[in-house]
Design a protein around this motif. Structure first.
Motif, PDB file in Angstrom:
ATOM      1  N   MET A   1      37.612 -13.666  22.268  1.00 22.69           N
ATOM      2  CA  MET A   1      38.775 -12.911  22.695  1.00 22.69           C
ATOM      3  C   MET A   1      39.487 -13.684  23.785  1.00 22.69           C
ATOM      4  O   MET A   1      38.880 -14.132  24.737  1.00 22.69           O
ATOM      5  CB  MET A   1      38.322 -11.530  23.201  1.00 22.69           C
ATOM      6  CG  MET A   1      39.467 -10.652  23.627  1.00 22.69           C
ATOM      7  SD  MET A   1      38.984  -8.952  23.940  1.00 22.69           S
ATOM      8  CE  MET A   1      38.118  -9.100  25.474  1.00 22.69           C
ATOM      9  N   ALA A   2      40.778 -13.807  23.681  1.00 18.27           N
ATOM     10  CA  ALA A   2      41.560 -14.526  24.668  1.00 18.27           C
ATOM     11  C   ALA A   2      41.617 -13.753  25.973  1.00 18.27           C
ATOM     12  O   ALA A   2      41.620 -12.540  25.988  1.00 18.27           O
ATOM     13  CB  ALA A   2      42.979 -14.745  24.132  1.00 18.27           C
ATOM     14  N   ALA A   3      41.659 -14.478  27.087  1.00 15.87           N
ATOM     15  CA  ALA A   3      41.734 -13.836  28.389  1.00 15.87           C
ATOM     16  C   ALA A   3      42.993 -12.994  28.470  1.00 15.87           C
ATOM     17  O   ALA A   3      44.058 -13.404  28.059  1.00 15.87           O
ATOM     18  CB  ALA A   3      41.725 -14.891  29.488  1.00 15.87           C
ATOM     19  N   GLY A   4      42.843 -11.779  29.002  1.00 17.66           N
ATOM     20  CA  GLY A   4      43.966 -10.887  29.174  1.00 17.66           C
ATOM     21  C   GLY A   4      44.341 -10.095  27.934  1.00 17.66           C
ATOM     22  O   GLY A   4      45.132  -9.182  27.994  1.00 17.66           O
ATOM     23  N   LYS A   5      43.804 -10.444  26.783  1.00 18.80           N
ATOM     24  CA  LYS A   5      44.119  -9.730  25.553  1.00 18.80           C
ATOM     25  C   LYS A   5      43.276  -8.454  25.498  1.00 18.80           C
ATOM     26  O   LYS A   5      42.061  -8.509  25.634  1.00 18.80           O
ATOM     27  CB  LYS A   5      43.814 -10.604  24.341  1.00 18.80           C
ATOM     28  CG  LYS A   5      44.157  -9.938  23.028  1.00 18.80           C
ATOM     29  CD  LYS A   5      43.874 -10.858  21.859  1.00 18.80           C
ATOM     30  CE  LYS A   5      44.172 -10.153  20.559  1.00 18.80           C
ATOM     31  NZ  LYS A   5      43.761 -10.947  19.410  1.00 18.80           N
ATOM     32  N   PRO A   6      43.915  -7.294  25.297  1.00 25.12           N
ATOM     33  CA  PRO A   6      43.145  -6.059  25.277  1.00 25.12           C
ATOM     34  C   PRO A   6      42.245  -5.968  24.054  1.00 25.12           C
ATOM     35  O   PRO A   6      42.559  -6.496  22.992  1.00 25.12           O
ATOM     36  CB  PRO A   6      44.224  -4.967  25.252  1.00 25.12           C
ATOM     37  CG  PRO A   6      45.449  -5.638  24.724  1.00 25.12           C
ATOM     38  CD  PRO A   6      45.328  -7.081  25.106  1.00 25.12           C
ATOM     39  N   SER A   7      41.116  -5.303  24.210  1.00 28.42           N
ATOM     40  CA  SER A   7      40.210  -5.070  23.101  1.00 28.42           C
ATOM     41  C   SER A   7      40.850  -4.060  22.156  1.00 28.42           C
ATOM     42  O   SER A   7      41.443  -3.087  22.594  1.00 28.42           O
ATOM     43  CB  SER A   7      38.878  -4.533  23.618  1.00 28.42           C
ATOM     44  OG  SER A   7      38.292  -5.459  24.491  1.00 28.42           O
ATOM     45  N   ARG A   8      40.712  -4.287  20.869  1.00 26.21           N
ATOM     46  CA  ARG A   8      41.374  -3.431  19.883  1.00 26.21           C
ATOM     47  C   ARG A   8      40.407  -2.739  18.943  1.00 26.21           C
ATOM     48  O   ARG A   8      40.832  -1.956  18.114  1.00 26.21           O
ATOM     49  CB  ARG A   8      42.348  -4.261  19.052  1.00 26.21           C
ATOM     50  CG  ARG A   8      43.374  -5.025  19.856  1.00 26.21           C
ATOM     51  CD  ARG A   8      44.319  -4.176  20.636  1.00 26.21           C
ATOM     52  NE  ARG A   8      45.066  -3.300  19.755  1.00 26.21           N
ATOM     53  CZ  ARG A   8      45.835  -2.317  20.168  1.00 26.21           C
ATOM     54  NH1 ARG A   8      45.954  -2.064  21.441  1.00 26.21           N
ATOM     55  NH2 ARG A   8      46.482  -1.561  19.320  1.00 26.21           N
ATOM     56  N   ILE A   9      39.133  -3.026  19.009  1.00 19.61           N
ATOM     57  CA  ILE A   9      38.178  -2.418  18.096  1.00 19.61           C
ATOM     58  C   ILE A   9      37.872  -0.985  18.544  1.00 19.61           C
ATOM     59  O   ILE A   9      37.637  -0.729  19.716  1.00 19.61           O
ATOM     60  CB  ILE A   9      36.881  -3.233  18.022  1.00 19.61           C
ATOM     61  CG1 ILE A   9      37.153  -4.616  17.444  1.00 19.61           C
ATOM     62  CG2 ILE A   9      35.825  -2.505  17.187  1.00 19.61           C
ATOM     63  CD1 ILE A   9      35.953  -5.531  17.440  1.00 19.61           C
ATOM     64  N   VAL A  10      37.877  -0.073  17.576  1.00 25.57           N
ATOM     65  CA  VAL A  10      37.502   1.313  17.827  1.00 25.57           C
ATOM     66  C   VAL A  10      36.071   1.483  17.330  1.00 25.57           C
ATOM     67  O   VAL A  10      35.771   1.179  16.173  1.00 25.57           O
ATOM     68  CB  VAL A  10      38.435   2.301  17.093  1.00 25.57           C
ATOM     69  CG1 VAL A  10      37.993   3.736  17.329  1.00 25.57           C
ATOM     70  CG2 VAL A  10      39.874   2.088  17.519  1.00 25.57           C
ATOM     71  N   ALA A  11      35.192   1.931  18.213  1.00 20.62           N
ATOM     72  CA  ALA A  11      33.804   2.194  17.829  1.00 20.62           C
ATOM     73  C   ALA A  11      33.634   3.692  17.635  1.00 20.62           C
ATOM     74  O   ALA A  11      34.077   4.486  18.464  1.00 20.62           O
ATOM     75  CB  ALA A  11      32.852   1.694  18.908  1.00 20.62           C
ATOM     76  N   VAL A  12      32.991   4.065  16.537  1.00 20.42           N
ATOM     77  CA  VAL A  12      32.726   5.466  16.224  1.00 20.42           C
ATOM     78  C   VAL A  12      31.220   5.669  16.228  1.00 20.42           C
ATOM     79  O   VAL A  12      30.482   4.911  15.597  1.00 20.42           O
ATOM     80  CB  VAL A  12      33.287   5.855  14.839  1.00 20.42           C
ATOM     81  CG1 VAL A  12      32.858   7.255  14.445  1.00 20.42           C
ATOM     82  CG2 VAL A  12      34.796   5.720  14.822  1.00 20.42           C
ATOM     83  N   VAL A  13      30.775   6.711  16.944  1.00 23.79           N
ATOM     84  CA  VAL A  13      29.360   7.071  16.952  1.00 23.79           C
ATOM     85  C   VAL A  13      29.259   8.539  16.540  1.00 23.79           C
ATOM     86  O   VAL A  13      29.736   9.429  17.251  1.00 23.79           O
ATOM     87  CB  VAL A  13      28.722   6.872  18.342  1.00 23.79           C
ATOM     88  CG1 VAL A  13      27.233   7.195  18.285  1.00 23.79           C
ATOM     89  CG2 VAL A  13      28.953   5.455  18.845  1.00 23.79           C
ATOM     90  N   ASP A  14      28.677   8.763  15.377  1.00 16.25           N
ATOM     91  CA  ASP A  14      28.475  10.132  14.886  1.00 16.25           C
ATOM     92  C   ASP A  14      27.303  10.106  13.914  1.00 16.25           C
ATOM     93  O   ASP A  14      27.239   9.241  13.051  1.00 16.25           O
ATOM     94  CB  ASP A  14      29.736  10.650  14.193  1.00 16.25           C
ATOM     95  CG  ASP A  14      29.758  12.167  14.091  1.00 16.25           C
ATOM     96  OD1 ASP A  14      28.811  12.741  13.496  1.00 16.25           O
ATOM     97  OD2 ASP A  14      30.710  12.783  14.611  1.00 16.25           O
ATOM     98  N   ASP A  15      26.390  11.051  14.070  1.00 13.05           N
ATOM     99  CA  ASP A  15      25.221  11.079  13.201  1.00 13.05           C
ATOM    100  C   ASP A  15      25.535  11.645  11.809  1.00 13.05           C
ATOM    101  O   ASP A  15      24.734  11.503  10.896  1.00 13.05           O
ATOM    102  CB  ASP A  15      24.084  11.883  13.846  1.00 13.05           C
ATOM    103  CG  ASP A  15      24.460  13.317  14.124  1.00 13.05           C
ATOM    104  OD1 ASP A  15      25.528  13.553  14.732  1.00 13.05           O
ATOM    105  OD2 ASP A  15      23.689  14.220  13.747  1.00 13.05           O
ATOM    106  N   ASP A  16      26.693  12.241  11.617  1.00 16.47           N
ATOM    107  CA  ASP A  16      27.087  12.821  10.338  1.00 16.47           C
ATOM    108  C   ASP A  16      27.818  11.761   9.509  1.00 16.47           C
ATOM    109  O   ASP A  16      28.930  11.342   9.857  1.00 16.47           O
ATOM    110  CB  ASP A  16      27.985  14.030  10.583  1.00 16.47           C
ATOM    111  CG  ASP A  16      28.342  14.794   9.321  1.00 16.47           C
ATOM    112  OD1 ASP A  16      28.301  14.201   8.209  1.00 16.47           O
ATOM    113  OD2 ASP A  16      28.686  15.985   9.439  1.00 16.47           O
TER     114      ASP A  16
END
Length: 136
Positions: A1-16
């Motif tokens: 990831m380039a410096a200053g570039k915002p993270s764009r990945i969405v992490a989902v945590v759900d047991d269903d």
């Protein structure tokens, strides 16, 4: 990831798995890069956690719950925007989310477009802003 570039990945945590499948379809249709986890423990072991820009997590799950996940992942990623999902209108969860800087809290069943709106805001979120006052 380039410096200053915002993270764009969405992490989902759900047991269903049905929730994960539904969110995967929603995110795919919206062009959102995402990763899915069936437990908080699995999410915490994700080796590329620094790439996550928004965490969407269920509150009640077997093992570690979403509140504990927020606390633990916040130790590594203090600026991570967290959106809680819950089927239970519980004052304790609401208080926890508010006190610990959650970005938003949505009650299941939720509107997919509303979740996408919140994720878009969360990915642009600046920690200097008031977090939990997003309309939801």
């Amino acid at each position: 990831m380039a410096a200053g570039k915002p993270s764009r990945i969405v992490a989902v945590v759900d047991d269903d798995y049905r929730v994960r499948e539904s969110l995967e379809q929603l995110f795919h249709s919206a062009g959102l890069e995402h990763v899915l986890f069936s437990s908080a423990e699995e999410a915490l072991s994700y080796e590329e956690a620094q790439q996550i820009g928004c965490l969407v997590t269920d509150v009640r799950m077997p093992g570690m719950d979403g509140c504990e996940l927020q606390r633990r992942i916040g130790e590594k990623l203090p600026d991570l925007a967290v959106i809680f999902l819950t089927a239970h209108q519980d004052d304790a969860v609401y208080r926890h989310a508010r006190q610990h800087g959650a970005f938003a809290l949505l009650y299941k069943p939720f509107d997919g477009e509303e979740l996408l709106r919140l994720i878009t805001l969360a990915l642009r979120w600046n920690r200097t802003q008031e977090a939990f006052d997003v309309d939801c």
